[in-house]
Design an enzyme around this catalytic site. Structure first.
Site, PDB file in Angstrom:
ATOM      1  N   GLU A 122      54.896  26.883  54.621  1.00  0.00           N
ATOM      2  CA  GLU A 122      55.295  26.007  55.733  1.00  0.00           C
ATOM      3  C   GLU A 122      55.832  24.722  55.116  1.00  0.00           C
ATOM      4  OE1 GLU A 122      51.440  25.599  57.468  1.00  0.00           O
ATOM      5  OE2 GLU A 122      50.728  24.422  55.778  1.00  0.00           O
ATOM      6  N   HIS A 148      46.211  19.196  36.211  1.00  0.00           N
ATOM      7  CA  HIS A 148      44.882  18.945  36.777  1.00  0.00           C
ATOM      8  C   HIS A 148      43.773  19.634  35.986  1.00  0.00           C
ATOM      9  CE1 HIS A 148      46.540  17.793  41.052  1.00  0.00           C
ATOM     10  NE2 HIS A 148      46.740  16.867  40.141  1.00  0.00           N
ATOM     11  N   GLN A 179      49.506  22.367  39.273  1.00  0.00           N
ATOM     12  CA  GLN A 179      48.293  21.654  39.687  1.00  0.00           C
ATOM     13  C   GLN A 179      47.118  22.628  39.682  1.00  0.00           C
ATOM     14  OE1 GLN A 179      49.367  18.964  43.327  1.00  0.00           O
ATOM     15  NE2 GLN A 179      50.855  20.601  43.209  1.00  0.00           N
ATOM     16  N   CYS A 216      30.398  19.608  18.558  1.00  0.00           N
ATOM     17  CA  CYS A 216      29.448  18.590  18.065  1.00  0.00           C
ATOM     18  C   CYS A 216      27.988  18.936  18.331  1.00  0.00           C
ATOM     19  CB  CYS A 216      29.779  17.217  18.678  1.00  0.00           C
ATOM     20  SG  CYS A 216      29.321  17.059  20.423  1.00  0.00           S
ATOM     21  N   THR A 238      52.693  24.049  47.358  1.00  0.00           N
ATOM     22  CA  THR A 238      51.838  22.854  47.338  1.00  0.00           C
ATOM     23  C   THR A 238      52.072  22.029  48.593  1.00  0.00           C
ATOM     24  OG1 THR A 238      51.275  20.823  46.146  1.00  0.00           O
ATOM     25  CG2 THR A 238      53.498  21.693  45.787  1.00  0.00           C
ATOM     26  N   SER A 239      50.976  21.440  49.097  1.00  0.00           N
ATOM     27  CA  SER A 239      51.044  20.737  50.384  1.00  0.00           C
ATOM     28  C   SER A 239      51.709  19.376  50.269  1.00  0.00           C
ATOM     29  CB  SER A 239      49.626  20.563  50.949  1.00  0.00           C
ATOM     30  OG  SER A 239      48.848  19.816  50.031  1.00  0.00           O
TER      31      SER A 239
HETATM   32  P1  OAD Z   1      46.813  22.716  49.143  1.00  0.00           P
HETATM   33  O1  OAD Z   1      45.688  23.579  49.593  1.00  0.00           O
HETATM   34  O2  OAD Z   1      46.776  21.286  49.520  1.00  0.00           O
HETATM   35  O3  OAD Z   1      48.198  23.299  49.683  1.00  0.00           O
HETATM   36  C1  OAD Z   1      48.558  24.627  49.497  1.00  0.00           C
HETATM   37  C2  OAD Z   1      49.954  24.827  50.063  1.00  0.00           C
HETATM   38  O4  OAD Z   1      50.328  26.178  49.819  1.00  0.00           O
HETATM   39  C3  OAD Z   1      50.086  24.589  51.566  1.00  0.00           C
HETATM   40  O5  OAD Z   1      51.254  23.825  51.846  1.00  0.00           O
HETATM   41  C4  OAD Z   1      50.221  26.003  52.154  1.00  0.00           C
HETATM   42  O6  OAD Z   1      51.062  26.043  53.298  1.00  0.00           O
HETATM   43  C5  OAD Z   1      50.875  26.733  50.988  1.00  0.00           C
HETATM   44  N1  OAD Z   1      50.593  28.172  50.968  1.00  0.00           N
HETATM   45  C6  OAD Z   1      49.472  28.809  51.347  1.00  0.00           C
HETATM   46  N2  OAD Z   1      49.580  30.125  51.160  1.00  0.00           N
HETATM   47  C7  OAD Z   1      50.817  30.334  50.633  1.00  0.00           C
HETATM   48  C8  OAD Z   1      51.534  31.489  50.226  1.00  0.00           C
HETATM   49  N3  OAD Z   1      51.015  32.707  50.297  1.00  0.00           N
HETATM   50  N4  OAD Z   1      52.782  31.321  49.739  1.00  0.00           N
HETATM   51  C9  OAD Z   1      53.335  30.096  49.659  1.00  0.00           C
HETATM   52  N5  OAD Z   1      52.710  28.975  50.036  1.00  0.00           N
HETATM   53  C10 OAD Z   1      51.461  29.081  50.503  1.00  0.00           C
HETATM   54  O7  OAD Z   1      46.930  22.906  47.550  1.00  0.00           O
HETATM   55  P2  OAD Z   1      47.684  21.983  46.498  1.00  0.00           P
HETATM   56  O8  OAD Z   1      48.890  21.364  47.083  1.00  0.00           O
HETATM   57  O9  OAD Z   1      47.821  22.765  45.260  1.00  0.00           O
HETATM   58  O10 OAD Z   1      43.351  18.975  42.929  1.00  0.00           O
HETATM   59  O11 OAD Z   1      46.590  20.858  46.264  1.00  0.00           O
HETATM   60  C11 OAD Z   1      46.849  19.831  45.349  1.00  0.00           C
HETATM   61  C12 OAD Z   1      45.582  19.405  44.679  1.00  0.00           C
HETATM   62  O12 OAD Z   1      44.625  19.032  45.664  1.00  0.00           O
HETATM   63  C13 OAD Z   1      44.890  20.490  43.892  1.00  0.00           C
HETATM   64  O13 OAD Z   1      45.395  20.627  42.580  1.00  0.00           O
HETATM   65  C14 OAD Z   1      43.467  20.044  43.869  1.00  0.00           C
HETATM   66  C15 OAD Z   1      43.330  19.588  45.297  1.00  0.00           C
HETATM   67  O14 OAD Z   1      42.371  18.639  45.548  1.00  0.00           O
HETATM   68  C16 OAD Z   1      42.205  18.808  42.257  1.00  0.00           C
HETATM   69  O15 OAD Z   1      41.197  19.455  42.464  1.00  0.00           O
HETATM   70  C17 OAD Z   1      42.275  17.733  41.229  1.00  0.00           C
END
Ligand code: OAD
Length: 237
Positions: free
Chosen positions: A208, A114, A96, A144, A181-182
């Protein structure tokens, strides 16, 4: 793990967090500093393109100052070495993330569902061009010539890229792993349920428990730079 052949890995912002790239949610996350509806929707771009372009120009510049970390490198090693351990087997990295740290960490084939900061997408001719500089001054499209470039980012309300390829890979996989990812954003957040329905093993590696944590057979918690290399070492033996 001897029955595991094909592996699909989903990564999120947590994989790049220790490289110094902000995550989206939680304390200090990007969506605490900026409203999604101001910078990450097609409506925002139509309403105030300068605000949106300035935001992505900053992000594009920032990622180019960051370096891949041990988690990116470990996943690249798995992509390279797993087919030697399980002949003919494949590892697909679906991310993502819109940074290029998987690639700079050595991964060869990354599916950016994404989009990518380092691409510009022409609204006039549909061409995608590699783009490292700013877009704020509305430069011409290299294909273009029209001043119709936008960031190649999937905004809220838009459909992520290559969904068919992802579901096809899940259908042929034995193991689904979600990293950093959250589990807050669909359709990516739903991959674990699809994986369960298809009978895959499922593993979560995160700092977490994620929102979909209950769907995983196993969760390992800790910083990605520690738990991802440890898991890859375990798998590769
Ligand atoms: P989030 O910011 O929602 O979640 C990040 C996750 O990574 C959380 O569960 C944290 O606990 C975890 N985390 C943080 N630091 C970490 C570390 N050092 N090691 C392991 N885990 C860690 O990010 P995404 O889930 O990627 O989309 O968000 C999904 C989408 O929402 C993104 O692609 C973006 C956003 O809006 C778009 O912009 C289209």
């Amino acid at each position: 793990m001897s029955h595991i052949r094909n592996i699909v890995i989903l990564t999120g912002a947590g994989v790049s967090a220790e490289s110094g790239i902000d995550t989206f949610r939680g304390g200090g996350g990007l969506w605490e500093q900026h409203r999604v509806e101001d910078v990450a929707t097609p409506e925002a771009f139509a309403r105030d393109p300068e605000l949106v372009l300035r935001f992505y120009d900053m992000r594009r510049a920032a990622i180019q100052t960051k370096e891949p970390n041990a988690a990116h490198r470990a996943l690249a090693r798995l992509e390279r070495e797993w087919p030697k351990k399980a002949p003919g087997a494949q590892v697909l990295i679906v991310t993502q993330n819109v940074d290029d740290l998987h690639e700079r960490g050595g991964a060869l084939d990354v599916l950016h569902m994404h989009g990518e900061h380092l691409n510009a997408w022409c609204n006039a001719c549909d061409a995608r061009s590699r783009w490292t500089g700013p877009l704020l001054h509305r430069p011409p499209c290299p294909a273009c010539g029209k001043a119709a470039l936008r960031p190649d980012i999937v905004w809220f309300g838009e459909i992520p890229y290559r969904m068919e390829d992802i579901y096809q890979a899940l259908g042929a996989a034995d193991l689904f792993v979600s990293i950093g990812t959250s589990g807050a954003v669909y359709p990516a957040a739903g991959f674990v349920r699809t994986a369960r329905e298809l009978g895959l093993q499922t593993l979560e590696l995160n700092l977490e428990r994620s929102q979909g944590s209950a769907w995983f057979h196993e969760s390992r918690l800790g910083p990605a730079t520690e738990i991802v290399p440890a898991w890859v070492d375990e798998l590769l033996g």
